[in-house]
Design an enzyme around this catalytic site. Structure first.
Site, PDB file in Angstrom:
ATOM      1  N   CYS A   2       0.731  -1.057   0.001  1.00 48.62           N
ATOM      2  CA  CYS A   2       0.110   0.039   0.135  1.00 48.62           C
ATOM      3  C   CYS A   2       0.993   1.249  -0.145  1.00 48.62           C
ATOM      4  O   CYS A   2       2.159   1.209   0.264  1.00 48.62           O
ATOM      5  CB  CYS A   2      -0.937   0.058   1.236  1.00 48.62           C
ATOM      6  SG  CYS A   2      -1.711  -1.431   1.429  1.00 48.62           S
ATOM      7  N   ARG A  27       1.569   1.507  -5.990  1.00 48.59           N
ATOM      8  CA  ARG A  27       1.519   0.742  -4.756  1.00 48.59           C
ATOM      9  C   ARG A  27       0.148  -0.040  -4.368  1.00 48.59           C
ATOM     10  O   ARG A  27       0.291  -0.945  -3.671  1.00 48.59           O
ATOM     11  CB  ARG A  27       2.251   1.221  -3.769  1.00 48.59           C
ATOM     12  CG  ARG A  27       3.715   2.106  -3.939  1.00 48.59           C
ATOM     13  CD  ARG A  27       3.998   2.768  -2.701  1.00 48.59           C
ATOM     14  NE  ARG A  27       4.323   1.677  -1.701  1.00 48.59           N
ATOM     15  CZ  ARG A  27       5.486   1.406  -1.139  1.00 48.59           C
ATOM     16  NH1 ARG A  27       6.698   1.647  -2.017  1.00 48.59           N
ATOM     17  NH2 ARG A  27       5.727   0.345  -0.445  1.00 48.59           N
ATOM     18  N   TRP A  74      -3.626  -1.820  -1.366  1.00 47.82           N
ATOM     19  CA  TRP A  74      -3.788  -3.089  -2.140  1.00 47.82           C
ATOM     20  C   TRP A  74      -3.868  -4.035  -1.169  1.00 47.82           C
ATOM     21  O   TRP A  74      -3.227  -4.401   0.060  1.00 47.82           O
ATOM     22  CB  TRP A  74      -2.069  -3.497  -2.545  1.00 47.82           C
ATOM     23  CG  TRP A  74      -2.216  -4.412  -3.234  1.00 47.82           C
ATOM     24  CD1 TRP A  74      -2.220  -4.774  -4.757  1.00 47.82           C
ATOM     25  CD2 TRP A  74      -1.729  -5.874  -3.085  1.00 47.82           C
ATOM     26  NE1 TRP A  74      -1.982  -6.024  -5.414  1.00 47.82           N
ATOM     27  CE2 TRP A  74      -1.610  -6.946  -4.092  1.00 47.82           C
ATOM     28  CE3 TRP A  74      -1.519  -6.633  -1.855  1.00 47.82           C
ATOM     29  CZ2 TRP A  74      -1.541  -7.987  -4.221  1.00 47.82           C
ATOM     30  CZ3 TRP A  74      -1.450  -7.741  -1.688  1.00 47.82           C
ATOM     31  CH2 TRP A  74      -1.302  -8.627  -2.915  1.00 47.82           C
ATOM     32  N   ASN A 100       0.793   0.178   6.119  1.00 52.22           N
ATOM     33  CA  ASN A 100       1.195  -0.653   5.179  1.00 52.22           C
ATOM     34  C   ASN A 100       1.955  -1.744   5.817  1.00 52.22           C
ATOM     35  O   ASN A 100       2.788  -1.577   6.424  1.00 52.22           O
ATOM     36  CB  ASN A 100       2.174   0.175   3.924  1.00 52.22           C
ATOM     37  CG  ASN A 100       2.836  -0.894   3.253  1.00 52.22           C
ATOM     38  OD1 ASN A 100       2.223  -1.776   2.749  1.00 52.22           O
ATOM     39  ND2 ASN A 100       3.973  -0.654   2.608  1.00 52.22           N
ATOM     40  N   GLY A 101       1.441  -2.993   5.240  1.00 50.88           N
ATOM     41  CA  GLY A 101       2.102  -4.132   6.070  1.00 50.88           C
ATOM     42  C   GLY A 101       0.921  -5.349   6.487  1.00 50.88           C
ATOM     43  O   GLY A 101      -0.166  -5.098   6.219  1.00 50.88           O
ATOM     44  N   GLU A 482      10.406 -13.603 -19.305  1.00 52.70           N
ATOM     45  CA  GLU A 482      10.135 -12.218 -18.995  1.00 52.70           C
ATOM     46  C   GLU A 482       9.456 -11.550 -19.975  1.00 52.70           C
ATOM     47  O   GLU A 482       8.407 -10.803 -19.606  1.00 52.70           O
ATOM     48  CB  GLU A 482      11.683 -11.491 -19.130  1.00 52.70           C
ATOM     49  CG  GLU A 482      11.393  -9.922 -18.787  1.00 52.70           C
ATOM     50  CD  GLU A 482      10.648  -9.482 -17.570  1.00 52.70           C
ATOM     51  OE1 GLU A 482      10.324  -8.187 -17.649  1.00 52.70           O
ATOM     52  OE2 GLU A 482      10.719 -10.162 -16.602  1.00 52.70           O
ATOM     53  N   LYS A 486       5.620 -10.197 -18.926  1.00 52.83           N
ATOM     54  CA  LYS A 486       5.105  -8.879 -19.295  1.00 52.83           C
ATOM     55  C   LYS A 486       3.752  -8.749 -20.110  1.00 52.83           C
ATOM     56  O   LYS A 486       2.889  -8.111 -19.795  1.00 52.83           O
ATOM     57  CB  LYS A 486       6.109  -8.028 -20.206  1.00 52.83           C
ATOM     58  CG  LYS A 486       7.287  -7.608 -19.640  1.00 52.83           C
ATOM     59  CD  LYS A 486       6.789  -6.563 -18.783  1.00 52.83           C
ATOM     60  CE  LYS A 486       8.046  -6.335 -17.498  1.00 52.83           C
ATOM     61  NZ  LYS A 486       7.826  -7.339 -16.579  1.00 52.83           N
ATOM     62  N   GLU A 489       1.016  -9.992 -17.390  1.00 55.05           N
ATOM     63  CA  GLU A 489       0.842  -8.857 -16.280  1.00 55.05           C
ATOM     64  C   GLU A 489      -0.099  -7.663 -16.677  1.00 55.05           C
ATOM     65  O   GLU A 489      -0.724  -7.356 -16.081  1.00 55.05           O
ATOM     66  CB  GLU A 489       2.390  -8.187 -16.056  1.00 55.05           C
ATOM     67  CG  GLU A 489       3.077  -8.891 -14.875  1.00 55.05           C
ATOM     68  CD  GLU A 489       4.614  -8.259 -14.875  1.00 55.05           C
ATOM     69  OE1 GLU A 489       4.718  -7.950 -13.670  1.00 55.05           O
ATOM     70  OE2 GLU A 489       5.033  -7.828 -15.531  1.00 55.05           O
ATOM     71  N   HIS A 505       8.376 -31.585 -24.672  1.00 57.17           N
ATOM     72  CA  HIS A 505       8.065 -32.319 -23.606  1.00 57.17           C
ATOM     73  C   HIS A 505       6.609 -31.634 -22.814  1.00 57.17           C
ATOM     74  O   HIS A 505       6.528 -31.740 -21.684  1.00 57.17           O
ATOM     75  CB  HIS A 505       9.233 -32.092 -22.595  1.00 57.17           C
ATOM     76  CG  HIS A 505      10.509 -32.778 -22.938  1.00 57.17           C
ATOM     77  ND1 HIS A 505      10.786 -34.332 -23.119  1.00 57.17           N
ATOM     78  CD2 HIS A 505      11.524 -32.158 -23.725  1.00 57.17           C
ATOM     79  CE1 HIS A 505      11.749 -34.413 -23.639  1.00 57.17           C
ATOM     80  NE2 HIS A 505      12.430 -33.111 -24.018  1.00 57.17           N
ATOM     81  N   LYS A 604       3.447  -2.273  -7.313  1.00 59.01           N
ATOM     82  CA  LYS A 604       4.788  -2.243  -7.545  1.00 59.01           C
ATOM     83  C   LYS A 604       5.754  -2.704  -6.664  1.00 59.01           C
ATOM     84  O   LYS A 604       6.574  -3.625  -7.164  1.00 59.01           O
ATOM     85  CB  LYS A 604       5.254  -0.690  -7.687  1.00 59.01           C
ATOM     86  CG  LYS A 604       6.611  -0.423  -8.317  1.00 59.01           C
ATOM     87  CD  LYS A 604       6.604  -0.954  -9.829  1.00 59.01           C
ATOM     88  CE  LYS A 604       8.007  -0.339 -10.148  1.00 59.01           C
ATOM     89  NZ  LYS A 604       8.277  -1.063 -11.657  1.00 59.01           N
TER      90      LYS A 604
END
Length: 609
Positions: A2, A27, A74, A100-101, A482, A486, A489, A505, A604
């Site tokens: 957050c 965030r 968040w 935040n936490g 990656e 992307k 996401e 496979h 983020k």
């Protein structure tokens, strides 16, 4: 994860808080709220949704006050809703908290507090802090918060105000980042520097288990055990422009286009052509230690983990040192074989990633030499590595999906590989070759960015597909991971990354005309193997988008679409092959109408477990 902000001074707080909160929206963005003290009462507004929705509600609310706190959420405990949005209050609403936490023992605390008559209105863990402070409050907010936090187990970055002390703000940190911005008879509290940079460059970084009492005239910092702390004032080296879009439609597109400059920034002053090596400056790892390294462990999360995989290929090839790449979230919960001959490299854009920080602390405890590759100067990881580290100097990265930090992390790993390799194995001529080619990389990245229109047109032909396979071999296998990350996401298209040879496979069962494959197939030492894999896809009528080296004609009849990149040496191809994949993901997301900078369910900086 957050974002929290606080302000105390002589200006109206609401606009300052909202503007600062907007800079932290990456965030978390499922709800937001604000509280200010006005004439010995707390006025507040909170709602589900984005900060713009909060701002709209405030137009008719006319909140006034020169001290306040705000939050963008968040969700961890309790679904996104108005009742779960911050700030949270004690029973008479005389104390307000933003946090935040994660409070790990909140259920136990809540049961005890309810037993003594406290009434809870939310499903969050945060609300217990407000009620604990209420229990301990005896006309001293700092002491009440300190006593409350002694009961709390977990992580927190928090701000607390009370209408009973209307010119005081308390902030505290344990595991969640918090900085204090210092102005002229005004102070700012924020989760990171982007929120305060328009107002001041002077900051204090709170350490774990520290609390700070702030009035417009002064600050006082203590530990949770009541020890007075003399804090050093640091200066942020970012400009306010660095956290603006600068004419781009999205921060992500801006940051993709900044990569020629950010790679240069990572390289600046670190290349030594004469000796064919790198001068790292930050890390304190001697030649004697390098000669006696038994193994290297690279640990990170998400995109930074992919950078670590690239580093594994480079270091083992050029320095001949065994390398393991570990998810930090897994490393912290097992008993890794680490000793004084182990070098542990931790990679984190923010320098605050909770799992990576925990893995670092475990490595320090076991006696390893630890270095960090981080972006944020003064971050916790930067301060806690026992042998320094490499700042990548990429500037603030606002887009949730990392781009420029990733290429800067790879650049830093190339520099580290050069340093280790020149001590262990690389000849001066080979080192000079790498240095010369590395110096040309920013210009080559700029050339790829010039292909944006072509890549956008490819995206127009493919954005409606719902599944993609990304394939790469050797050092470009992590780039396949990656690229797939992307795409999923930010566009919510399902995508998987695999080593090309592993396609046979299992994943090949999915291939048909509706399941495109993105091949990373530059002219490197595994090129011919990649051609064989492409033939297998074409035999099953699969569509192929290929990232290929400029001038490669052999690839034409194997591909439906080709994006050509400049030629380079094998070790540096990941810095080029990833750029088209970033742009492809970006344009697919835009075409699908997705919120590119703030993809759903993501934040983020993951500062909670």
């Amino acid at each position: 994860m957050c974002g929290i902000v606080g302000y105390i001074g002589n200006k109206e707080a609401v606009d300052l808080l909202i503007n600062s909160l907007k800079r932290l929206e990456y965030r978390g963005y499922d709800s937001a709220g604000i509280a200010v003290i006005n004439k010995n009462k707390i006025d507040y507004q909170k709602n589900i949704g984005r900060i713009l929705q909060l701002e709209e509600k405030l137009k008719n609310k006319h909140l006034k006050g020169t001290i306040g706190i705000a939050h963008t959420r968040w969700a961890t405990h309790g679904e996104p809703s108005e009742k779960n949005a911050h700030p949270h209050f004690d029973c008479p609403k005389s104390i307000a908290v933003v946090h935040n936490g994660i409070i790990e023992n909140y259920k136990e605390l809540k049961i005890k507090l309810e037993g003594s008559g406290h009434k809870f209105v939310s499903d969050t863990d945060t609300e217990v802090i407000a009620h604990l402070v209420e229990d301990y409050y005896q006309d001293n907010l700092l002491e009440a918060v300190r006593q409350a936090l002694k009961k709390v187990e977990g992580t927190y970055g928090l701000c607390v105000i009370t209408k009973k002390e209307p010119r005081k703000l308390i902030a505290a940190r344990n595991g969640s980042p918090l900085i204090i911005g210092i102005g002229e008879e005004e102070y700012f509290v924020a989760s990171d520097a982007s929120a305060v940079i328009p107002y001041t460059k002077k900051v204090i970084y709170l350490e774990d288990k520290e609390l700070i009492e702030i009035t417009p005239q002064k600050i006082k910092t203590i530990t949770i055990t009541k020890t007075l702390v003399d804090k050093k004032i640091d200066e942020i080296d970012w400009s306010a422009k660095a956290v603006e879009k600068g004419g781009f439609e999205h921060f992500m597109l801006k940051e993709i286009n900044e990569q020629p400059e950010t790679i240069k920034n990572t390289l600046r002053g670190r290349l030594n052509l004469v000796e064919g090596t790198a001068h790292l400056g930050g890390p304190r790892i001697s030649e004697e230690f390098v000669r006696n390294i038994e193994k290297i462990i690279i640990t990170a999360c998400g995109t930074a983990w992919h950078a670590g995989l690239v580093g594994e290929y480079m270091i083992e090839e050029y320095a001949k040192i065994p390398v393991e790449v570990e998810y930090a979230s897994e490393l912290r919960y097992r008993n890794p074989l680490i000793n004084k001959h182990t070098l542990v490299i931790v990679i984190s854009q923010s320098g605050e990633t909770a799992d990576t920080l925990a893995a670092l602390r475990e490595a320090n405890k076991k006696g390893a030499k630890t270095i960090g590759i981080v972006n944020v100067v003064g971050s916790t990881i930067a301060r806690e590595t026992n042998a320094g580290g490499i700042y990548i100097h990429a500037g603030p990265e606002i887009g949730v999906a990392s781009t420029k930090a990733f290429t800067s992390q790879i650049t830093a790993l190339v520099l580290l590989t050069l340093y280790l390799g020149r001590i262990k194995k690389i000849s001066i001529l080979e080192g000079q070759k790498i240095v010369k080619e590395l110096d040309r990389i920013p210009q080559k990245v700029a050339k790829i960015l010039g292909l944006s229109k072509q890549i956008k047109n490819i995206a127009k032909r493919y954005y409606q597909y719902n599944n993609f396979l990304y394939l790469g071999r050797g050092i470009n296998f992590p780039i396949a991971l990656e690229g797939a990350l992307k795409l999923k996401e930010i566009s919510y298209i399902h995508a998987e990354g695999y080593p090309s040879a592993e396609m046979k496979h299992g994943p090949i069962a999915l291939i048909d005309e509706n399941f495109p494959t993105v091949f990373i197939a530059p002219r490197d030492n595994l090129y011919e193997k990649s051609i064989s894999n492409m033939e297998e896809i074409k035999a099953r009528k699969g569509k192929i988008i290929t990232i290929a080296t400029k001038g490669d004609r052999q690839i034409i009849d194997k591909s439906d679409e080709i994006i050509y990149i400049p030629k380079t040496i094998d070790i540096l191809y990941p810095l080029l092959t990833v750029i088209p994949l970033q742009l492809f993901a970006y344009y697919c997301a835009v075409l699908r109408g997705c919120d590119v900078d703030k993809p759903r369910n993501l934040a983020k900086s993951v500062t909670v477990e």
